[in-house]
Design an enzyme around this catalytic site. Sequence first.
Site, PDB file in Angstrom:
ATOM      1  N   GLU A 148     -75.452 -13.598  34.737  1.00 54.38           N
ATOM      2  CA  GLU A 148     -76.828 -13.292  35.168  1.00 54.38           C
ATOM      3  C   GLU A 148     -76.969 -11.797  35.451  1.00 54.38           C
ATOM      4  O   GLU A 148     -77.883 -11.133  34.975  1.00 54.38           O
ATOM      5  CB  GLU A 148     -77.192 -14.065  36.449  1.00 54.38           C
ATOM      6  CG  GLU A 148     -77.328 -15.558  36.282  1.00 54.38           C
ATOM      7  CD  GLU A 148     -76.040 -16.298  36.599  1.00 54.38           C
ATOM      8  OE1 GLU A 148     -74.944 -15.707  36.452  1.00 54.38           O
ATOM      9  OE2 GLU A 148     -76.132 -17.478  36.974  1.00 54.38           O
ATOM     10  N   GLY A 154     -67.708 -12.687  48.426  1.00 50.62           N
ATOM     11  CA  GLY A 154     -69.074 -12.327  48.023  1.00 50.62           C
ATOM     12  C   GLY A 154     -70.095 -12.560  49.124  1.00 50.62           C
ATOM     13  O   GLY A 154     -70.879 -11.682  49.469  1.00 50.62           O
ATOM     14  N   GLU A 199     -71.777 -22.878  50.822  1.00 50.87           N
ATOM     15  CA  GLU A 199     -70.748 -22.478  49.856  1.00 50.87           C
ATOM     16  C   GLU A 199     -69.384 -22.381  50.559  1.00 50.87           C
ATOM     17  O   GLU A 199     -68.344 -22.599  49.950  1.00 50.87           O
ATOM     18  CB  GLU A 199     -71.118 -21.146  49.195  1.00 50.87           C
ATOM     19  CG  GLU A 199     -70.343 -20.903  47.911  1.00 50.87           C
ATOM     20  CD  GLU A 199     -70.896 -19.766  47.075  1.00 50.87           C
ATOM     21  OE1 GLU A 199     -71.532 -20.026  46.038  1.00 50.87           O
ATOM     22  OE2 GLU A 199     -70.700 -18.601  47.463  1.00 50.87           O
ATOM     23  N   LYS A 228     -71.081 -23.317  35.399  1.00 54.83           N
ATOM     24  CA  LYS A 228     -71.017 -22.051  34.654  1.00 54.83           C
ATOM     25  C   LYS A 228     -70.328 -22.268  33.323  1.00 54.83           C
ATOM     26  O   LYS A 228     -70.795 -21.844  32.272  1.00 54.83           O
ATOM     27  CB  LYS A 228     -70.193 -21.021  35.439  1.00 54.83           C
ATOM     28  CG  LYS A 228     -70.921 -20.263  36.507  1.00 54.83           C
ATOM     29  CD  LYS A 228     -70.034 -19.085  36.901  1.00 54.83           C
ATOM     30  CE  LYS A 228     -70.324 -18.553  38.279  1.00 54.83           C
ATOM     31  NZ  LYS A 228     -69.327 -17.590  38.731  1.00 54.83           N
TER      32      LYS A 228
END
Length: 550
Positions: free
Chosen positions: A216, A270, A356, A515
């Site tokens: 992305e 992240g 997450e 993904k």
Amino acid sequence: MFGCKQLSNKCKAWKKLTKHFKDVQKTEMKTLFKKDAQRAERYSINLDAMMLDYSKNRITDKTMAYLLELAKECKMSEKIEAMFKGEKINKTENRAVLHVALRNRENTPIYVDGKDVMPDVNAVLAKIRKFTDDVRLGKFLGYTGKKLTNIVNIGIGGSDLGPKMATEALKKYWAKDIKCYFISNIDGTACSEVLNKLNPEETLFIVCSKTFTTIETLTNAKTCRKWLVDALGEHAVSKHFVAVSTNAVEVAKFGIDTANMFEFWNFVGGRYSMWSAIGLSIALAVGMDNFEKMLDGAHEMDMHFKYTELSQNIPVILGLLSVWYNNFFNFHSTAIIPYDQYLQYLPAYLQQQIMESNGKFVTNSGELVNYCTSPIVFGGAGTDVQHSFFQLLHQGTEIVPCDIIVPAISHNEVGEHHEILLANALAQGEALMRGKSTREAYYEMCKAGKTKEEAEKLKKCKSFPGNRPTNTLIFKKIDPYALGMLIAMYEHKTFVEGIIWNINSFDQMGVELGKQMALSILPELQSNASGLGHDSSTTNLIKMIKRLRK
Ligand code: G6Q
């Protein structure tokens, strides 16, 4: 949930909590308040200009004692220390977890593989200061000599949600001439809608990607690069593109000079990275002094988390309460309600941070869990959400513990707006706790002029069960320091839950499968190739989309 065999076999405190739950599950909070005039005081913790009031929870002193016993049995303090010491607690990826190093304002050494990480952290902070000062003062200009006033963050997930949430939260601190934009979704609409608003001569793109391989982000970055090159030529790229990444090789391959790259490290996950150069857009918008105040606030929460005894430790208390509801009461969701428009993206940010991190089904020792892990997180800014999902919070069959976040002072004190907002925030917590009996509803309706028959008919619909838990977090104002405290508090709360559930809160293997499969479907959509091995539904959907796109 009583089937928590792994936990109950391992922990004496879990067994005690299971038994204790049977005794207290029906206890009404309003009775506990009546019996104990000091309840609010006893179940509140102050830290600097913030206060957590957790008295509106279905707890007694015994509950807290057993939950704290559970924390001790799960070696909470040792595990907190291990994180701060740089031990590789992210075992599946063999990584240290050191977002705390990014805001280690006392600069004490923290070692990973024998190397102190602080000099590198400080060097990147200095580089961010220099760059942001230069852009904001008009020393680093665009290719045609214009000031760079449009900041576009290109990133997704952890490389988007934190900066997006924090820049919005601190909008009042933005430099007058700077505007921030965020492109995350691969949907061409996201990119087009932003680019349509901008003048390339005044636009700085920050490509944020830890791995620099995320489809992305790279696709969006390519499109933005083309847009810039079409307008200003290839030579303009170095004046309009910078990268934030751990992967210098891929950054160079993409065509960004690594001199324009801000580094971070594998010990920063992240979703824990807004304190690193991933926060470049925040620093550009609010200035490095304010960015550092945010780090200071987070550091204060870190020190509180590291050094405060468990019974007075805000993230520990919040994490334990979450376990209490999730695993004993079977309340499997939680709502985050900031009464501050500038915190409108906080629920979305926390959805990632919590779900997450703790949406896991395998323990640290590789077994399948047989208890529930992360709750489902949702939320939105009050008072808007009072007119949408609060119906369910008050009268639905699901019980949803909420965090109500309240700044005493608004950045925009307009007339009596803020007092009305505050009154609503407090009223919701009280109403969810107290409820309204059918008897109260009946007499209220009679008083308001309804006939007895009408009142009798409606009294159940107009009653509220109450006994619904909330935490209230009061801040003086959501300034950079307070924001730092708030976000660090949630990071640590999530870690506390993960310790109890014995899961790794710092990997995210669960996002991989989709993904991989998208990569295999893409060529099928782009050519006549038809893939093998799909189920008939997916095959039909591919066919239908191809037909419609012809
Ligand atoms: C966060 C996750 C994930 C990640 C994105 C973007 O903890 O790892 O949300 O941030 O997938 O990854 P990149 O930064 O590598 O592009």
